[in-house]
Design a protein around this motif. Structure first.
Motif, PDB file in Angstrom:
ATOM      1  N   ASN A  64       2.555   7.248 -17.541  1.00 54.03           N
ATOM      2  CA  ASN A  64       2.924   8.401 -16.715  1.00 54.03           C
ATOM      3  C   ASN A  64       2.858   8.099 -15.226  1.00 54.03           C
ATOM      4  OD1 ASN A  64       3.370  10.209 -18.925  1.00 54.03           O
ATOM      5  ND2 ASN A  64       1.155  10.310 -19.184  1.00 54.03           N
ATOM      6  N   THR A  65       2.802   6.819 -14.866  1.00 58.27           N
ATOM      7  CA  THR A  65       2.790   6.404 -13.469  1.00 58.27           C
ATOM      8  C   THR A  65       4.173   5.885 -13.124  1.00 58.27           C
ATOM      9  OG1 THR A  65       0.467   5.766 -13.685  1.00 58.27           O
ATOM     10  CG2 THR A  65       1.657   4.928 -11.766  1.00 58.27           C
ATOM     11  N   ALA A  66       4.899   6.657 -12.321  1.00 57.66           N
ATOM     12  CA  ALA A  66       6.278   6.299 -11.988  1.00 57.66           C
ATOM     13  C   ALA A  66       6.350   4.918 -11.339  1.00 57.66           C
ATOM     14  CB  ALA A  66       6.882   7.346 -11.056  1.00 57.66           C
ATOM     15  N   PHE A  67       7.250   4.106 -11.834  1.00 56.02           N
ATOM     16  CA  PHE A  67       7.555   2.780 -11.294  1.00 56.02           C
ATOM     17  C   PHE A  67       6.377   1.797 -11.366  1.00 56.02           C
ATOM     18  CE2 PHE A  67      10.361   5.724  -8.840  1.00 56.02           C
ATOM     19  CZ  PHE A  67      11.584   5.290  -9.342  1.00 56.02           C
ATOM     20  N   TYR A  68       5.435   2.023 -12.263  1.00 53.83           N
ATOM     21  CA  TYR A  68       4.247   1.170 -12.309  1.00 53.83           C
ATOM     22  C   TYR A  68       4.586  -0.324 -12.435  1.00 53.83           C
ATOM     23  CZ  TYR A  68       0.123  -1.281 -13.779  1.00 53.83           C
ATOM     24  OH  TYR A  68      -0.869  -2.224 -13.875  1.00 53.83           O
ATOM     25  N   PRO A  69       5.309  -0.777 -13.478  1.00 53.91           N
ATOM     26  CA  PRO A  69       5.525  -2.228 -13.582  1.00 53.91           C
ATOM     27  C   PRO A  69       6.373  -2.778 -12.436  1.00 53.91           C
ATOM     28  CG  PRO A  69       6.826  -1.077 -15.232  1.00 53.91           C
ATOM     29  CD  PRO A  69       5.938  -0.048 -14.574  1.00 53.91           C
ATOM     30  N   ILE A  70       7.239  -1.940 -11.891  1.00 53.39           N
ATOM     31  CA  ILE A  70       8.068  -2.371 -10.766  1.00 53.39           C
ATOM     32  C   ILE A  70       7.201  -2.538  -9.522  1.00 53.39           C
ATOM     33  CG2 ILE A  70       9.991  -1.718  -9.269  1.00 53.39           C
ATOM     34  CD1 ILE A  70      11.129  -0.191 -11.755  1.00 53.39           C
ATOM     35  N   SER A  71       6.304  -1.597  -9.296  1.00 51.43           N
ATOM     36  CA  SER A  71       5.394  -1.681  -8.151  1.00 51.43           C
ATOM     37  C   SER A  71       4.561  -2.951  -8.216  1.00 51.43           C
ATOM     38  CB  SER A  71       4.461  -0.471  -8.113  1.00 51.43           C
ATOM     39  OG  SER A  71       5.186   0.717  -7.986  1.00 51.43           O
ATOM     40  N   GLU A  72       4.046  -3.252  -9.391  1.00 55.09           N
ATOM     41  CA  GLU A  72       3.243  -4.461  -9.556  1.00 55.09           C
ATOM     42  C   GLU A  72       4.074  -5.715  -9.285  1.00 55.09           C
ATOM     43  OE1 GLU A  72      -0.228  -4.571 -10.377  1.00 55.09           O
ATOM     44  OE2 GLU A  72       0.109  -2.515  -9.675  1.00 55.09           O
ATOM     45  N   THR A  73       5.315  -5.722  -9.742  1.00 53.24           N
ATOM     46  CA  THR A  73       6.186  -6.871  -9.531  1.00 53.24           C
ATOM     47  C   THR A  73       6.525  -7.025  -8.050  1.00 53.24           C
ATOM     48  OG1 THR A  73       7.104  -6.671 -11.752  1.00 53.24           O
ATOM     49  CG2 THR A  73       8.422  -7.896 -10.142  1.00 53.24           C
ATOM     50  N   ILE A  74       6.856  -5.938  -7.395  1.00 54.64           N
ATOM     51  CA  ILE A  74       7.174  -6.003  -5.959  1.00 54.64           C
ATOM     52  C   ILE A  74       5.963  -6.500  -5.182  1.00 54.64           C
ATOM     53  CG2 ILE A  74       7.716  -4.630  -3.909  1.00 54.64           C
ATOM     54  CD1 ILE A  74       9.509  -2.902  -5.751  1.00 54.64           C
ATOM     55  N   ALA A  75       4.795  -6.022  -5.528  1.00 53.17           N
ATOM     56  CA  ALA A  75       3.575  -6.471  -4.837  1.00 53.17           C
ATOM     57  C   ALA A  75       3.403  -7.983  -4.956  1.00 53.17           C
ATOM     58  CB  ALA A  75       2.355  -5.741  -5.396  1.00 53.17           C
ATOM     59  N   ARG A  76       3.686  -8.538  -6.133  1.00 53.11           N
ATOM     60  CA  ARG A  76       3.587  -9.993  -6.322  1.00 53.11           C
ATOM     61  C   ARG A  76       4.670 -10.720  -5.540  1.00 53.11           C
ATOM     62  NH1 ARG A  76       2.790  -8.606 -11.562  1.00 53.11           N
ATOM     63  NH2 ARG A  76       4.885  -9.179 -12.176  1.00 53.11           N
ATOM     64  N   VAL A  77       5.910 -10.252  -5.680  1.00 51.16           N
ATOM     65  CA  VAL A  77       7.039 -10.934  -5.043  1.00 51.16           C
ATOM     66  C   VAL A  77       6.926 -10.880  -3.517  1.00 51.16           C
ATOM     67  CG1 VAL A  77       9.546 -10.837  -4.721  1.00 51.16           C
ATOM     68  CG2 VAL A  77       8.589 -10.614  -7.005  1.00 51.16           C
ATOM     69  N   ALA A  78       6.509  -9.740  -2.998  1.00 50.87           N
ATOM     70  CA  ALA A  78       6.400  -9.588  -1.544  1.00 50.87           C
ATOM     71  C   ALA A  78       5.147 -10.264  -0.990  1.00 50.87           C
ATOM     72  CB  ALA A  78       6.403  -8.105  -1.170  1.00 50.87           C
ATOM     73  N   GLY A  79       4.215 -10.627  -1.857  1.00 46.99           N
ATOM     74  CA  GLY A  79       3.030 -11.346  -1.417  1.00 46.99           C
ATOM     75  C   GLY A  79       1.907 -10.469  -0.898  1.00 46.99           C
ATOM     76  N   PHE A  80       1.767  -9.268  -1.450  1.00 49.31           N
ATOM     77  CA  PHE A  80       0.668  -8.397  -1.029  1.00 49.31           C
ATOM     78  C   PHE A  80      -0.666  -9.083  -1.333  1.00 49.31           C
ATOM     79  CE2 PHE A  80       2.854  -3.976  -1.694  1.00 49.31           C
ATOM     80  CZ  PHE A  80       3.855  -4.339  -0.824  1.00 49.31           C
ATOM     81  N   SER A  81      -1.632  -8.877  -0.444  1.00 48.02           N
ATOM     82  CA  SER A  81      -2.990  -9.345  -0.715  1.00 48.02           C
ATOM     83  C   SER A  81      -3.919  -8.138  -0.723  1.00 48.02           C
ATOM     84  CB  SER A  81      -3.440 -10.373   0.325  1.00 48.02           C
ATOM     85  OG  SER A  81      -3.570  -9.771   1.590  1.00 48.02           O
ATOM     86  N   ALA A  82      -5.105  -8.331  -1.268  1.00 44.43           N
ATOM     87  CA  ALA A  82      -6.044  -7.221  -1.444  1.00 44.43           C
ATOM     88  C   ALA A  82      -6.428  -6.563  -0.125  1.00 44.43           C
ATOM     89  CB  ALA A  82      -7.290  -7.708  -2.161  1.00 44.43           C
ATOM     90  N   ASP A  83      -6.438  -7.323   0.967  1.00 42.12           N
ATOM     91  CA  ASP A  83      -6.844  -6.733   2.234  1.00 42.12           C
ATOM     92  C   ASP A  83      -5.675  -6.280   3.102  1.00 42.12           C
ATOM     93  OD1 ASP A  83      -7.153  -9.541   1.752  1.00 42.12           O
ATOM     94  OD2 ASP A  83      -7.585  -9.865   3.850  1.00 42.12           O
ATOM     95  N   ASP A  84      -4.467  -6.244   2.565  1.00 44.34           N
ATOM     96  CA  ASP A  84      -3.316  -5.734   3.322  1.00 44.34           C
ATOM     97  C   ASP A  84      -3.440  -4.225   3.511  1.00 44.34           C
ATOM     98  OD1 ASP A  84      -2.095  -8.186   3.563  1.00 44.34           O
ATOM     99  OD2 ASP A  84      -0.624  -7.837   1.974  1.00 44.34           O
ATOM    100  N   ASP A  85      -3.244  -3.770   4.743  1.00 46.95           N
ATOM    101  CA  ASP A  85      -3.150  -2.334   4.975  1.00 46.95           C
ATOM    102  C   ASP A  85      -1.693  -1.917   4.812  1.00 46.95           C
ATOM    103  OD1 ASP A  85      -1.879  -3.216   7.282  1.00 46.95           O
ATOM    104  OD2 ASP A  85      -3.407  -2.455   8.656  1.00 46.95           O
ATOM    105  N   ALA A  86      -1.407  -0.635   5.013  1.00 47.02           N
ATOM    106  CA  ALA A  86      -0.045  -0.125   4.815  1.00 47.02           C
ATOM    107  C   ALA A  86       0.955  -0.842   5.723  1.00 47.02           C
ATOM    108  CB  ALA A  86      -0.005   1.384   5.063  1.00 47.02           C
ATOM    109  N   THR A  87       0.589  -1.091   6.961  1.00 46.59           N
ATOM    110  CA  THR A  87       1.503  -1.760   7.897  1.00 46.59           C
ATOM    111  C   THR A  87       1.840  -3.167   7.415  1.00 46.59           C
ATOM    112  OG1 THR A  87       0.638  -0.470   9.742  1.00 46.59           O
ATOM    113  CG2 THR A  87       1.803  -2.501  10.290  1.00 46.59           C
ATOM    114  N   ALA A  88       0.846  -3.904   6.958  1.00 45.92           N
ATOM    115  CA  ALA A  88       1.092  -5.257   6.457  1.00 45.92           C
ATOM    116  C   ALA A  88       1.988  -5.231   5.226  1.00 45.92           C
ATOM    117  CB  ALA A  88      -0.230  -5.946   6.139  1.00 45.92           C
ATOM    118  N   LYS A  89       1.748  -4.268   4.340  1.00 49.91           N
ATOM    119  CA  LYS A  89       2.593  -4.156   3.149  1.00 49.91           C
ATOM    120  C   LYS A  89       4.029  -3.809   3.529  1.00 49.91           C
ATOM    121  CE  LYS A  89      -1.104  -2.922  -0.027  1.00 49.91           C
ATOM    122  NZ  LYS A  89      -1.707  -1.873  -0.863  1.00 49.91           N
ATOM    123  N   LEU A  90       4.204  -2.892   4.477  1.00 47.13           N
ATOM    124  CA  LEU A  90       5.549  -2.534   4.920  1.00 47.13           C
ATOM    125  C   LEU A  90       6.240  -3.730   5.566  1.00 47.13           C
ATOM    126  CD1 LEU A  90       4.898   1.042   6.350  1.00 47.13           C
ATOM    127  CD2 LEU A  90       6.038   0.446   4.194  1.00 47.13           C
TER     128      LEU A  90
END
Length: 176
Positions: A64-90
């Motif tokens: 029931n979490t919209a776009f869950y597997p896609i969000s996880e994939t984008i986070a990996r592909v874009a290179g998100f790290s655990a300490d990224d804030d919203a600005t870094a993720k954007l």
């Protein structure tokens, strides 16, 4: 072990896909027969060719979490790290969208919304109904996938699709 025929078939389909003939394979069967292992082997073989692989890993805890597997994939592909804030993720989303040739102004606010990343005043507000926003988000996410495939061969996998949330399922269907 004992899955040579299946691997030959998958490699044949992959070869056809690389030649521009998109392929769709549904791998199904009882739990525990080795479906995930076959996919893992295919991914390893495809990676050695320099192709991109995108895995949407669905979860019974996120149906029931919209776009869950896609969000996880984008986070990996874009290179998100655990300490990224919203600005870094954007910033990472913007960079990724530019790399695949998509308009940051059009796609980034939609992708950020799908990932529940607050955008502040970075992008103009989305002035559309929630239904239209969802439709545009699905289109943008599918376009991101196909834009990647325009550059290099892409193996797109959806694991445990029976647990896929409706929005991710709609996106996967759009990609196909």
């Amino acid at each position: 072990v004992g899955r040579d025929a299946e691997m030959v078939m998958l490699e044949d389909k992959w070869q056809q896909a690389k030649e521009g003939e998109g392929q769709l394979v549904l791998l199904c069967g009882e739990p525990g027969i080795g479906k995930s292992r076959i996919i893992q082997e295919l991914r390893e073989r495809v990676r050695t060719e320099g192709a991109a692989t995108f895995l949407y890993q669905c979860s019974p805890f996120h149906t029931n979490t919209a776009f869950y597997p896609i969000s996880e994939t984008i986070a990996r592909v874009a290179g998100f790290s655990a300490d990224d804030d919203a600005t870094a993720k954007l910033d990472k989303i913007d960079t990724h969208l530019r790399q695949i040739g998509l308009s940051v102004d059009e796609a980034a606010p939609l992708v950020a919304g799908a990932l529940s990343i607050p955008t502040g005043e970075r992008y103009p507000p989305l002035e559309m109904s929630p239904q239209k926003q969802k439709q545009r988000t699905v289109e943008a996410l599918a376009e991101a996938m196909t834009a990647s495939a325009d550059q290099i061969p892409v193996l797109f996998l959806v694991e445990d699709m029976h647990w896929c949330d409706p929005s991710s399922l709609e996106t996967a269907t759009r990609i196909v």
